[in-house]
Design a protein around this motif. Structure first.
Motif, short mmCIF file in Angstrom:
data_model
loop_
_atom_site.label_atom_id
_atom_site.label_comp_id
_atom_site.label_asym_id
_atom_site.label_seq_id
_atom_site.Cartn_x
_atom_site.Cartn_y
_atom_site.Cartn_z
N LYS A 6 -37.37 -53.60 -2.96
CA LYS A 6 -37.18 -52.85 -1.71
C LYS A 6 -35.80 -53.10 -1.13
CE LYS A 6 -41.97 -52.53 -0.20
NZ LYS A 6 -42.95 -52.88 0.84
N GLU A 7 -35.37 -54.36 -1.17
CA GLU A 7 -34.05 -54.71 -0.65
C GLU A 7 -32.95 -54.01 -1.44
OE1 GLU A 7 -33.49 -58.93 -0.28
OE2 GLU A 7 -35.38 -59.17 0.81
N GLU A 8 -33.10 -53.96 -2.77
CA GLU A 8 -32.12 -53.28 -3.61
C GLU A 8 -32.08 -51.79 -3.31
OE1 GLU A 8 -30.96 -52.72 -8.34
OE2 GLU A 8 -32.83 -53.71 -7.81
N LEU A 9 -33.26 -51.18 -3.15
CA LEU A 9 -33.34 -49.76 -2.83
C LEU A 9 -32.66 -49.48 -1.48
CD1 LEU A 9 -34.42 -46.86 -3.18
CD2 LEU A 9 -36.53 -47.63 -2.10
N ILE A 10 -32.97 -50.27 -0.49
CA ILE A 10 -32.38 -50.09 0.84
C ILE A 10 -30.87 -50.26 0.78
CG2 ILE A 10 -32.26 -51.09 3.16
CD1 ILE A 10 -35.32 -51.63 2.85
N ALA A 11 -30.39 -51.24 0.01
CA ALA A 11 -28.95 -51.46 -0.13
C ALA A 11 -28.28 -50.24 -0.75
CB ALA A 11 -28.68 -52.71 -0.95
N HIS A 12 -28.89 -49.67 -1.79
CA HIS A 12 -28.33 -48.47 -2.43
C HIS A 12 -28.30 -47.31 -1.44
CE1 HIS A 12 -27.68 -49.50 -6.62
NE2 HIS A 12 -28.84 -50.14 -6.65
N LEU A 13 -29.39 -47.12 -0.70
CA LEU A 13 -29.44 -46.01 0.26
C LEU A 13 -28.40 -46.18 1.36
CD1 LEU A 13 -33.30 -45.56 0.56
CD2 LEU A 13 -31.68 -43.99 -0.51
N GLU A 14 -28.26 -47.39 1.87
CA GLU A 14 -27.26 -47.64 2.92
C GLU A 14 -25.85 -47.35 2.42
OE1 GLU A 14 -28.20 -51.67 4.02
OE2 GLU A 14 -29.43 -51.01 5.71
N LYS A 15 -25.55 -47.79 1.18
CA LYS A 15 -24.23 -47.57 0.61
C LYS A 15 -23.96 -46.07 0.45
CE LYS A 15 -21.54 -49.76 -3.00
NZ LYS A 15 -21.60 -50.52 -4.25
N MET A 16 -24.96 -45.33 -0.02
CA MET A 16 -24.80 -43.89 -0.18
C MET A 16 -24.61 -43.20 1.16
SD MET A 16 -27.56 -42.90 -3.08
CE MET A 16 -27.05 -42.81 -4.78
N MET A 17 -25.36 -43.61 2.16
CA MET A 17 -25.28 -42.98 3.48
C MET A 17 -23.93 -43.24 4.14
SD MET A 17 -29.14 -43.51 4.90
CE MET A 17 -28.77 -42.81 6.49
N GLU A 18 -23.34 -44.40 3.88
CA GLU A 18 -22.03 -44.72 4.46
C GLU A 18 -20.94 -43.79 3.95
OE1 GLU A 18 -21.37 -48.82 3.52
OE2 GLU A 18 -22.82 -49.53 4.98
N THR A 19 -21.08 -43.32 2.72
CA THR A 19 -20.04 -42.48 2.11
C THR A 19 -20.36 -41.00 2.14
OG1 THR A 19 -21.00 -42.73 -0.10
CG2 THR A 19 -19.37 -44.37 0.56
#
Length: 51
Positions: A6-19
């Motif tokens: 879950k933490e990995e998924l959230i990290a990927h989503l946050e990174k994508m949303m930032e860009t």
């Protein structure tokens, strides 16, 4: 889904949303589990009066 997944998924989503300025993020699910994340970005062009 495990806590570290879950933490990995959230990290990927946050990174994508930032860009991502305009577009969408799609989660692909197979057998009840997220197997892929797709980012679809749209680029807005300014109108050109000479076109």
């Amino acid at each position: 889904m495990k806590a570290d997944e879950k933490e990995e998924l959230i990290a990927h989503l946050e990174k994508m949303m930032e860009t991502l300025k305009y577009g969408s993020i799609t989660l692909v699910v197979q057998d009840g589990k997220i197997v892929q994340i797709e980012k679809n970005e749209k680029v807005r062009l300014k109108p050109n009066k000479h076109r």
